[in-house]
Design a protein around this motif. Structure first.
Motif, short mmCIF file in Angstrom:
data_model
loop_
_atom_site.label_atom_id
_atom_site.label_comp_id
_atom_site.label_asym_id
_atom_site.label_seq_id
_atom_site.Cartn_x
_atom_site.Cartn_y
_atom_site.Cartn_z
N LYS B 5 0.90 -1.26 0.15
CA LYS B 5 -0.11 -0.01 0.02
C LYS B 5 0.81 1.11 -0.11
O LYS B 5 0.63 2.26 -0.88
CB LYS B 5 -0.95 -0.04 1.40
N GLU B 283 -17.14 5.42 -4.31
CA GLU B 283 -16.40 4.47 -3.33
C GLU B 283 -16.47 3.04 -4.18
O GLU B 283 -15.57 2.29 -4.29
CB GLU B 283 -17.02 4.34 -2.11
N LEU B 284 -17.88 2.73 -4.55
CA LEU B 284 -18.07 1.49 -5.18
C LEU B 284 -17.13 1.32 -6.42
O LEU B 284 -16.52 0.19 -6.73
CB LEU B 284 -19.75 1.44 -5.49
N ALA B 287 -13.67 0.56 -5.83
CA ALA B 287 -13.39 -0.80 -5.13
C ALA B 287 -13.31 -1.81 -6.31
O ALA B 287 -12.61 -2.72 -6.58
CB ALA B 287 -14.52 -1.18 -4.31
N THR B 288 -14.36 -1.53 -7.23
CA THR B 288 -14.51 -2.53 -8.31
C THR B 288 -13.41 -2.64 -9.20
O THR B 288 -12.70 -3.46 -9.75
CB THR B 288 -15.58 -2.41 -9.20
N ARG B 290 -10.18 -1.28 -8.63
CA ARG B 290 -8.90 -1.88 -8.06
C ARG B 290 -9.01 -3.12 -7.74
O ARG B 290 -8.20 -3.99 -7.74
CB ARG B 290 -8.79 -1.09 -6.55
N GLU B 291 -10.32 -3.86 -7.38
CA GLU B 291 -10.28 -5.03 -6.91
C GLU B 291 -10.16 -6.20 -8.53
O GLU B 291 -9.42 -7.18 -8.44
CB GLU B 291 -11.71 -5.75 -6.47
N ARG B 294 -6.47 -6.35 -9.02
CA ARG B 294 -5.93 -7.28 -8.24
C ARG B 294 -6.14 -8.67 -8.65
O ARG B 294 -5.26 -9.41 -8.92
CB ARG B 294 -6.27 -7.19 -6.83
N LEU B 295 -7.35 -8.92 -9.02
CA LEU B 295 -7.66 -10.33 -9.44
C LEU B 295 -7.00 -10.61 -10.76
O LEU B 295 -6.56 -11.80 -10.84
CB LEU B 295 -9.14 -10.57 -9.51
N GLU B 302 -12.01 -15.61 -11.10
CA GLU B 302 -13.38 -14.43 -10.71
C GLU B 302 -12.88 -13.09 -11.56
O GLU B 302 -13.69 -12.25 -11.70
CB GLU B 302 -13.83 -14.39 -9.87
N VAL B 305 -15.52 -11.81 -14.31
CA VAL B 305 -16.75 -11.10 -13.61
C VAL B 305 -16.45 -9.98 -13.15
O VAL B 305 -17.06 -8.80 -13.29
CB VAL B 305 -17.10 -12.28 -12.61
N ALA B 306 -15.30 -9.67 -12.37
CA ALA B 306 -14.80 -8.56 -11.73
C ALA B 306 -14.59 -7.48 -12.85
O ALA B 306 -15.03 -6.44 -12.71
CB ALA B 306 -13.58 -8.96 -10.78
N THR B 309 -17.94 -6.57 -13.88
CA THR B 309 -18.42 -5.83 -13.10
C THR B 309 -17.89 -4.15 -12.92
O THR B 309 -18.61 -3.18 -12.76
CB THR B 309 -18.17 -6.22 -11.70
N CYS B 313 -19.95 -0.70 -13.24
CA CYS B 313 -20.30 0.26 -12.04
C CYS B 313 -19.51 1.53 -12.38
O CYS B 313 -19.60 2.52 -11.75
CB CYS B 313 -19.38 -0.54 -10.75
#
Lengths: 423, 370
Positions: B5, B283-284, B287-288, B290-291, B294-295, B302, B305-306, B309, B313
């Protein structure tokens, strides 16, 4: 992950392996199993009784093995670790098939226990804290009143000093688990001549004391998951006072701060499972709406937001594990959780069409009515959507407070509902 | 994890500082008025000082070997600053297409130039019907003794008028395939398109027997484009999340300081709740994005899907934030001088770049197996 956390994780698994079975996620087949989809419990009394007994027993097992109050101090039976350890434990425990202890933990162990620890007097801490975390004593929260909803500080239940005691009179409402509780944390007006936040005192009330009456409150979805609690001349010893006289607002903030941490972590369990992509697509197949373009669009929007909320939660959790204080993620997740569930219920109702307005007896159709009728609560309980948005805008974005909110005048002089103020 | 981080925060700080100096609003407005639609000096500095083009490229090809997680941070900041740059076309679309082709010779030939900031590249997939679906490609590739030659038309080619290297999806007997075309190749014409979003240049290509080199295997274009689009959606999501966050900051800042009726407009609940709604969406979105990054780095199952998404979003969040930002600002937000419309334009064009809601909802359902 640190070595210390690794060791904690290992101990938690060892304990759970010895006392519980791994949760088996049953393969879903349309038409098989229980089709009930419910947010609130509302079990028949004998089922509720059995579940409560199992919950108490499981809490005792946790306690005896050092997992009953992970973040609590050792002198009261806690383990002396951090809230992050608690979250980590919860994450691991969710992989096992164990009784749901929500009746004990959401309000009592999650919110009131930590409040007693900070603001309670010694005899009360000794008497109740170990008993609560051992599963013997259940606590409820006597906060909301008919005239004090979002504006909790305008509560009117009175407490008057009488020697070594206080006499409580008033009415509380929307009290979860009051029917199972041995103690309740009550906020009372002790000085009506002070500004509203400065004339409140907090007490721990023995729910079996004379003058305490718990009446079930039937909510719009049909069940009784909340209560009204009437307090008529209830005597409370002064050593059951939490915090200073007229210092109750600070005590309440301690309780409510712990609420947010609890509520944001929702999103698993039977409702979440019923709203999983595979279940929703099975529903569309069973109702021959599989290729309805409008419904598919709705479904995608919904699943995108549900996945996004999950990712937000997951990232906040990971940050906390790494020792970074969470930002507004939990409040955002709470708002989204309520909206997602509400939209889901309406999506399902559009898929079902008339089958949700009258019961055809078909499996998995009218059963959704219960969730549909529960969803309006989600945008109200634990802080209305409007109040949540005020908090986000003021605390996170730094927008100014609403001017004209009177925090100075004596409570007695503030305008109140039905007093002819709006003639 | 903690160290990760801190490194990301440092990277963000460095990029933010660089962009504050090199791409303030005045620079954005100057760049968007030029023919090239970017400032070559800034592109050069980005490569030399910050090594950004090579950040997420493999070290075998002259890159620094970081992942999408790091690239995401850079793209968020670029989106927030509305940087006019061929970065997205070059580093995301073209470089990821090369990597997805698994054609080592092509990667060795082109990626080092991209990593060093010497090659501007892009991907030409969509045609007049605006679809990025390789199954709908009509441009043809024919083989003769002299090699491959491409004929057809491409549209919506990002930075297509300035790219040194164009990766073109064209059809052979085996199906959609990827080809490399050099700038200035005979038979190639690139015309700038008039764009809703002046900060993102696009061109229409006409190809008439243009000599080309096959990248990867013939007929591989379907699988390749699916992978590239997933990654491009996540990269775009990062830009969108950054832009949306900037719109929120502008709105909150204005709501704190703009007085009407004797009080800051942010003290009115109608405005306050609008800002809170924007915060929720931002915020959503973050999160989507960055996630998903990461994935991708973890090659998780996943990821598909991410990615879908994040695309949905972030598209919604940016459009919502950009539109509400104008509303919070009132009249001043509708002027040409105010930056709000630039964000609105970018938000709308990003939402629809890869097909928009008409495509991305079915994409998510497909990725979920529904």
């Amino acid at each position: 992950m640190t070595d210390e956390m690794g060791e904690f994780t290992r101990q938690a698994r060892e304990f759970l392996d010895a006392h519980a079975a791994r949760a088996q996620r049953a393969q879903f087949r349309w038409g098989e199993g229980d089709d009930r989809v419910t947010y609130f419990g509302a079990d028949p009394p004998e089922v509720e009784e059995r579940k409560l007994r199992a919950a108490r027993e499981w809490q005792r097992t946790r306690y005896e093995n050092g997992f009953g109050w992970i973040s609590g101090p050792p002198e009261y039976g806690g383990r002396g670790l951090t809230p992050v350890h608690e979250l980590v434990y919860d994450g691991i425990e969710s992989e096992y098939d164990v009784p749901d202890t929500g009746t004990l933990s959401v309000i009592g162990l999650g919110m009131i226990g930590p409040t007693i620890l900070v603001h309670g007097q010694q005899p009360v801490k000794d008497r109740y804290l170990p008993a609560m975390y051992r599963g013997d004593v259940i606590a409820c929260q006597l906060f909301s009143e008919p005239e004090a909803g979002s504006d909790l500080a305008s509560l009117q239940t009175r407490a008057v000093a009488s020697g070594e005691h206080w006499i409580l009179d008033g009415q509380k409402v929307w009290t979860s688990v009051a029917q199972h509780s041995q103690i309740g944390m009550a906020l009372c007006r002790t000085d009506p001549d002070a500004p509203k936040h400065k004339g409140i005192t907090a007490f721990l009330v023995d729910m079996s004391a004379p003058g305490v009456e718990v009446r079930p409150l039937r909510q719009m979805s049909g069940g009784c998951d909340f209560n009204e609690v009437f307090l008529s001349g209830v005597r409370v010893p002064d050593d059951h006072r939490l915090g200073e006289v007229n210092g109750g607002w600070r005590v309440a903030l301690t309780t409510l701060m712990n609420e947010r941490a609890t509520v944001g972590s929702e999103g698993s369990g039977p409702v979440a499972e019923a709203l999983s992509p595979e279940r929703l697509s099975a529903l569309m197949r069973a109702t021959w709406t599989w290729d309805d373009r409008a419904l598919r669009r709705d479904l995608s929007e919904l699943l995108a937001d549900m996945t996004a909320t999950g990712h937000l939660n997951r990232r906040a959790f990971r940050q906390m594990q790494a020792g970074v204080a969470p930002g507004p993620e939990m409040s955002v997740a709470k708002l989204m959780y309520a909206q997602n569930l509400t939209r889901s219920a309406h999506f399902v109702s559009r898929v079902l069409g008339p089958r949700i307005i009258a019961d055809t007896g078909e499996w998995g159709t009218y059963a959704w009515a219960e969730l549909l009728l529960a969803t309006p609560a989600l945008r109200i309980l634990g802080g209305t959507e409007e109040i949540m948005k005020n908090i986000l805008a003021e605390r996170v974005l730094g927008l100014p407070k609403e001017p004209g909110i009177d925090a100075v005048s004596p409570f007695r002089e503030l305008p109140k509902s039905g007093a002819g103020g709006a003639s | 994890m903690n160290d990760g981080k801190e490194e990301l925060d440092e990277l963000r700080e460095a990029v933010r500082e660089f962009l504050a100096a090199k791409s303030p609003q005045s620079a954005v407005r100057a760049a968007m008025e030029t023919e090239q639609r970017h400032d070559p000096a800034v592109w050069d500095q980005m490569a030399r000082q910050l090594r950004l083009p090579g950040l997420a490229l493999p070290s075998d090809y002259g890159g620094d070997g970081f992942g999408l997680t790091e690239l995401e941070v850079v793209l968020e900041e670029m989106g927030a600053a509305l940087l006019c740059s061929p970065f997205f076309a070059t580093v995301v679309l073209a470089a990821q297409a090369l990597l997805a082709s698994a054609d080592e010779a092509a990667c060795a030939r082109y990626l080092p130039g991209i990593a060093a900031g010497q090659t501007i590249a892009t991907l030409a997939a969509a045609e007049g019907n605006a679809s990025w679906d390789p199954a709908l490609v009509t441009a043809r590739a024919e083989r003769s003794a002299r090699g491959w030659a491409l004929s057809g038309k491409k549209s919506f080619v990002i930075d297509g008028a300035i790219a040194d290297l164009m990766l073109v999806v064209a059809r052979t007997i085996a199906g959609p395939s990827l080809f490399a075309v050099d700038r200035g190749a005979p038979g190639l014409r690139a015309e700038p398109m008039t764009t809703l979003d002046p900060t993102r240049a696009m061109a229409a290509l006409t190809l008439d027997q243009v000599p080309a080199v096959l990248i990867g295997a013939e007929g591989q274009g379907g699988r390749l484009m699916s992978r590239v689009l997933d990654l491009a959606c996540v990269a775009l999501a990062a830009e969108q999340a950054g832009g949306a966050r900037r719109c929120l900051e502008m709105s909150a800042g204005y709501a704190r300081t703009r007085f009407q009726f004797g009080r800051p407009i942010g003290s009115f609940q109608a405005v306050k709740h609008k800002c809170a709604d924007m915060l929720v969406r931002v915020e959503l979105a973050e999160a989507t994005a960055r996630e998903a990054a990461r994935l991708a780095d973890e090659a998780a199952a996943e990821f598909g899907v991410a990615a879908a998404t994040a695309h949905i979003c972030c598209s919604q969040a940016y459009l919502f934030a950009a539109a509400e930002n104008i509303q919070v600002h009132g009249g001043i937000g509708f002027t040409w001088e105010h930056p709000a419309h630039l964000y609105f334009r970018r938000a709308k064009s990003s939402e629809l770049l890869f097909g928009g809601p008409a495509v991305y909802h079915e994409r998510l359902l497909d990725r979920l197996g529904i």
